[in-house]
Design a protein around this motif. Sequence first.
Motif, PDB file in Angstrom:
ATOM      1  N   THR A   1      86.239  38.515  61.476  1.00 17.05           N
ATOM      2  CA  THR A   1      86.377  38.308  62.814  1.00 17.05           C
ATOM      3  C   THR A   1      85.666  39.163  63.673  1.00 17.05           C
ATOM      4  N   PHE A   2      85.250  40.334  63.117  1.00 17.75           N
ATOM      5  CA  PHE A   2      84.707  41.278  64.091  1.00 17.75           C
ATOM      6  C   PHE A   2      83.073  40.990  63.873  1.00 17.75           C
ATOM      7  N   GLY A   3      82.578  39.860  63.129  1.00 18.63           N
ATOM      8  CA  GLY A   3      81.070  39.584  63.018  1.00 18.63           C
ATOM      9  C   GLY A   3      80.652  40.778  61.776  1.00 18.63           C
ATOM     10  N   ASN A   4      81.483  41.235  60.843  1.00 15.06           N
ATOM     11  CA  ASN A   4      81.009  42.200  59.763  1.00 15.06           C
ATOM     12  C   ASN A   4      80.582  41.478  58.723  1.00 15.06           C
ATOM     13  N   TYR A   5      79.040  40.759  58.787  1.00 18.05           N
ATOM     14  CA  TYR A   5      78.591  40.112  57.756  1.00 18.05           C
ATOM     15  C   TYR A   5      77.281  39.623  58.259  1.00 18.05           C
TER      16      TYR A   5
ATOM     17  N   LYS B   1      75.279  41.737  42.622  1.00 19.73           N
ATOM     18  CA  LYS B   1      76.253  41.890  43.552  1.00 19.73           C
ATOM     19  C   LYS B   1      75.581  41.692  44.960  1.00 19.73           C
ATOM     20  N   TRP B   2      76.069  40.781  45.860  1.00 23.55           N
ATOM     21  CA  TRP B   2      75.545  40.345  47.043  1.00 23.55           C
ATOM     22  C   TRP B   2      76.262  41.148  48.220  1.00 23.55           C
ATOM     23  N   HIS B   3      77.584  40.919  48.274  1.00 24.61           N
ATOM     24  CA  HIS B   3      78.393  41.672  49.416  1.00 24.61           C
ATOM     25  C   HIS B   3      77.852  41.641  50.818  1.00 24.61           C
ATOM     26  N   LEU B   4      77.587  40.518  51.086  1.00 28.21           N
ATOM     27  CA  LEU B   4      77.191  40.351  52.805  1.00 28.21           C
ATOM     28  C   LEU B   4      77.724  39.296  53.460  1.00 28.21           C
ATOM     29  N   ASP B   5      78.545  38.539  52.871  1.00 31.60           N
ATOM     30  CA  ASP B   5      79.208  37.450  53.353  1.00 31.60           C
ATOM     31  C   ASP B   5      80.510  38.042  53.799  1.00 31.60           C
ATOM     32  N   GLY B   6      81.231  37.099  54.874  1.00 29.95           N
ATOM     33  CA  GLY B   6      82.466  37.539  55.386  1.00 29.95           C
ATOM     34  C   GLY B   6      83.614  36.300  54.736  1.00 29.95           C
ATOM     35  N   PRO B   7      84.151  36.737  54.036  1.00 30.76           N
ATOM     36  CA  PRO B   7      85.276  35.903  53.424  1.00 30.76           C
ATOM     37  C   PRO B   7      86.085  35.185  54.602  1.00 30.76           C
ATOM     38  N   GLU B   8      86.868  34.042  54.510  1.00 39.23           N
ATOM     39  CA  GLU B   8      87.770  33.396  55.405  1.00 39.23           C
ATOM     40  C   GLU B   8      88.859  34.455  56.141  1.00 39.23           C
ATOM     41  N   PRO B   9      88.812  34.764  57.267  1.00 46.08           N
ATOM     42  CA  PRO B   9      89.654  35.718  57.946  1.00 46.08           C
ATOM     43  C   PRO B   9      90.967  36.027  57.612  1.00 46.08           C
TER      44      PRO B   9
END
Length: 486
Positions: free
Chosen positions: A111-115, A139-147
């Motif tokens: 929600t805070f745009g952390n992606y 490992k990618w770890h740059l996308d934001g899962p559904e809030p």
Amino acid sequence: MTYQTLKFYLLLFTALIIFSCKKKVSEVEIKVQKPNLLFIFADQYRQASLGFLKEDPVYTPNIDQLAKDGVFFSEAVANNPLCSPYRAMLMTGRYSLSTGVVENCNSQRTTFGNYLKKDEVCISDVLVDNGYSVGYVGKWHLDGPEPTPPGVKRVWDTWCPPDRRHGFSFWYAYGTHNRHNDPYYWTTNGGEEDKVYPKKWSAEHEANVIMDYLDNTENQRKANAPFVLFWSINPPHTPFKQVPKRYTKRYDDLDYKEVLNRPNVQFTDNHELKRGDKGVEKRLNQAKDYFASVNGVDDQIGRVIQKLKERGLYENTIIVFSADHGEMLGSQGLMHKNVWFKEAYAIPFIVHYPKKLKPKTEDLLISVPDYMPTLLGLMGLKTKIPDVVEGVDYSNLFFDKEVIRPEKQLYFGGKSFASKGDARGFRTKDYTYAVVKGENNEKFHYLYHDVKDPYQMTNIWGKNPDLDHKMEIELAELLTSMNDPW
């Protein structure tokens, strides 16, 4: 026209044709000889675990050889020592406040745009635009899962759809998980439900995937194009115990306290900086497994290097080895990362390119956002560096040309740091300085004279008011120059 004149013009015409043909062949050769790039970064791999430094009790002959034959940046740091922030800085050449990725990506931060945003121009986008075939493994770890709302269990992993992959046409990756012995991956053409479960130690399986990629048996890359491959290895990240037994044998007869040889190791929690984990004393008996994982990662890198040699790709491939952050492993009474101490902050950065680079150790105060423009510069793409990049192209250093050397490296601690809040600081050749905000905006200062105190065992804040004031002023100036409202 005399016979001699005619003969002269015929010879001249023939010479022009030959010159033109040679010129065309030369242009084709130059095009073919664009360098490939293999960028390897291991998660939570601290600089002290480079075997040639003779600090940690590790065995890393393949990485050591890369450093011996390449350029070792001895002062590299992870400016924001967490997985996602490093990756965003690496891909974009921009600092955490600019990317919005200030902490690790999970469902409570989306929600805070952390992606990583779709409109960011990543190094992969630039390379695709310049004729490269680009792939990503690990490992990618740059996308934001559904809030998810507060109080609901966080979701960490999520599928990255093709339109968010920033030009990576070969994809064998996952968002984030710590299943080293039982990993899963999403593939280039598979959908969200199409996970692959290889049932093999992740670093070893990924090396197999990369070796197949280099063989190109299934057209994983364009056969006539130069390639770029990013390989993100999760070990030696926790859980440390998930490592093949063949790598732990080296430590079977040692106690964990014997392998933790740094004088700043504390076998009980540092309560001043404790971060709410399960406790140092409960975790340090896994230290041998951390070092075993380091050895295993090196072994798998060696397999990939051998394949490059077999395919005739080694000489014209830039191989980079780095890490997203380090690991405290009991130093200062702390575990893991996200702190300014050297064990978490200092990272490997080795650039190996036998075709062009002479071996050396470089003490430039390089930062993660500098990697993107510096590599593009080395690859002959200086003019293609996006204007929004905040890092600096230091590629001239590879050829012993002068550059303006930075005096500081930013330290940025996100809001999840400790129980006390945000932190900022910087590192110079002599000092490490950090400030942590308390619950009522109270500030806690940490200052270490790294030259005299290389293990940062004595906080000298308050000992020299003039030095303290100088540090505060310089930090304020640095943050102001970066538009940091902190």
